[in-house]
Design an enzyme around this catalytic site. Structure first.
Site, PDB file in Angstrom:
ATOM      1  CB  SER A   1      14.635  23.568 -45.952  1.00  0.00           C
ATOM      2  OG  SER A   1      14.143  22.262 -46.482  1.00  0.00           O
TER       3      SER A   1
ATOM      4  CG  ASP B   1      13.154  23.954 -49.365  1.00  0.00           C
ATOM      5  OD1 ASP B   1      13.324  24.840 -48.892  1.00  0.00           O
ATOM      6  OD2 ASP B   1      13.628  22.992 -49.467  1.00  0.00           O
TER       7      ASP B   1
END
Length: 306
Positions: free
Chosen positions: A38, A191
């Protein structure tokens, strides 16, 4: 290993990377493997492209000497709250994976979130600017994503589907409920922080002697809070359990783990919302004070003087 942390975690990480280089005397670009999740994927992509830690920090701070690509990137940050999501649920496989205990309960809850409508264009643009040819020169730059069923995917690794850097950064940032899944080689990806803040345990398959673990979203030993920050601490506590487990497994395999996390002053600066770009200047100023000590203490705990 650079973990997830949103807009504020990225700013904090920039200060820590600079402290690693200037105070510990080690250039993070020289790591055998660079793994980012991320917000950590942004920083890893920059390092893999050859940008020095100091140039990343100067760009985040708006100081002379900052890398131009990074400076342009940090001027484009997502809103502090997500747009209204669409009434579709692309990650229900995470719920089933949690029931099977293939992923933890936090990942299972993420599977209940609807499809986000956030625009990840600024992440794709970053990747295209850093790697016009498709990927960075560093030979082992891995960006962590997850399938909707909870299987981790290290984009950039030999076994991963082919991806351009911008696609990979967007996939690693595809926070459920905030951004839609990013399609890579025909596969929707989420993610990587949904399943693990750092995915440090992936290095158990490689012959490494030391892992430098920079984790904005975990706090070994706990992190007391008041008010709205208690909600953030619930998320942080769950992520810390995962990082604790990964660090334990690495150490059990004989790997030295240098673990660097925000201290109470950093957490107070970040507040309850790690996507609140209005606090970035304050977070960065705080991290510039705390990062040298955090780095020194982390190495000293592992018997290495920084």
């Amino acid at each position: 290993m650079l973990g997830c942390g949103g807009t504020l975690g990225f700013a904090w990480t920039a200060a820590v990377l600079d402290a690693l280089h200037t105070r510990a005397g080690w250039d993070p670009r020289e790591a055998e493997v660079l793994v980012g999740t991320s917000a950590g994927a942004e920083a890893v992509a920059m390092l893999g492209a050859g940008i020095p830690a100091t140039a990343i920090l100067d760009a985040v701070a708006g100081a002379p000497g900052g890398d131009a690509v990074v400076a342009a990137h940090v001027r484009r940050t997502p809103d502090r709250f997500p747009p209204v999501p669409s009434p579709r649920w692309p990650a229900t496989g995470l719920v089933r994976a949690a029931l099977r205990r293939d992923v933890d309960a936090l990942a299972g809850l993420a599977g209940l979130l609807p499809r986000g409508r956030g625009d990840a264009g600024w992440l794709r643009d970053l990747g295209d600017a850093l790697a016009p040819g498709g990927w960075v020169p560093h030979p082992a730059t891995w960006l962590m994503a997850s399938t909707p069923a909870g299987e981790r995917v290290a984009l950039g690794s030999p076994d991963a589907p082919p991806a351009r850097l911008g696609e990979a950064i967007a996939a690693s940032w595809a926070i459920p409920g905030w951004f839609p899944p990013s399609v890579v080689d025909g596969r929707p990806l989420l993610d990587g922080g949904t399943v693990s803040p750092t995915s440090a345990d992936l290095l158990l398959t490689r012959d490494v002697g030391e892992v430098v673990l920079i984790a904005p979203m975990s706090s070994e030993g706990g992190a007391p809070a008041r008010g709205l920050t208690r909600l953030e601490r619930l998320l942080r506590t769950a992520m810390t359990r995962r990082v604790n487990d990964e660090a334990r497994r690495l150490r059990a395999a004989g790997v030295r783990v240098v673990r660097i996390e925000p201290d109470p002053a950093d957490l107070a600066a970040m507040g309850a919302n790690f996507m609140d770009g209005r606090r970035r200047e304050h977070v960065l100023a705080t991290a510039l004070r705390t990062a040298p000590g955090l780095v020194a203490d982390a190495f000293e705990r592992e018997g290495v003087r920084a």
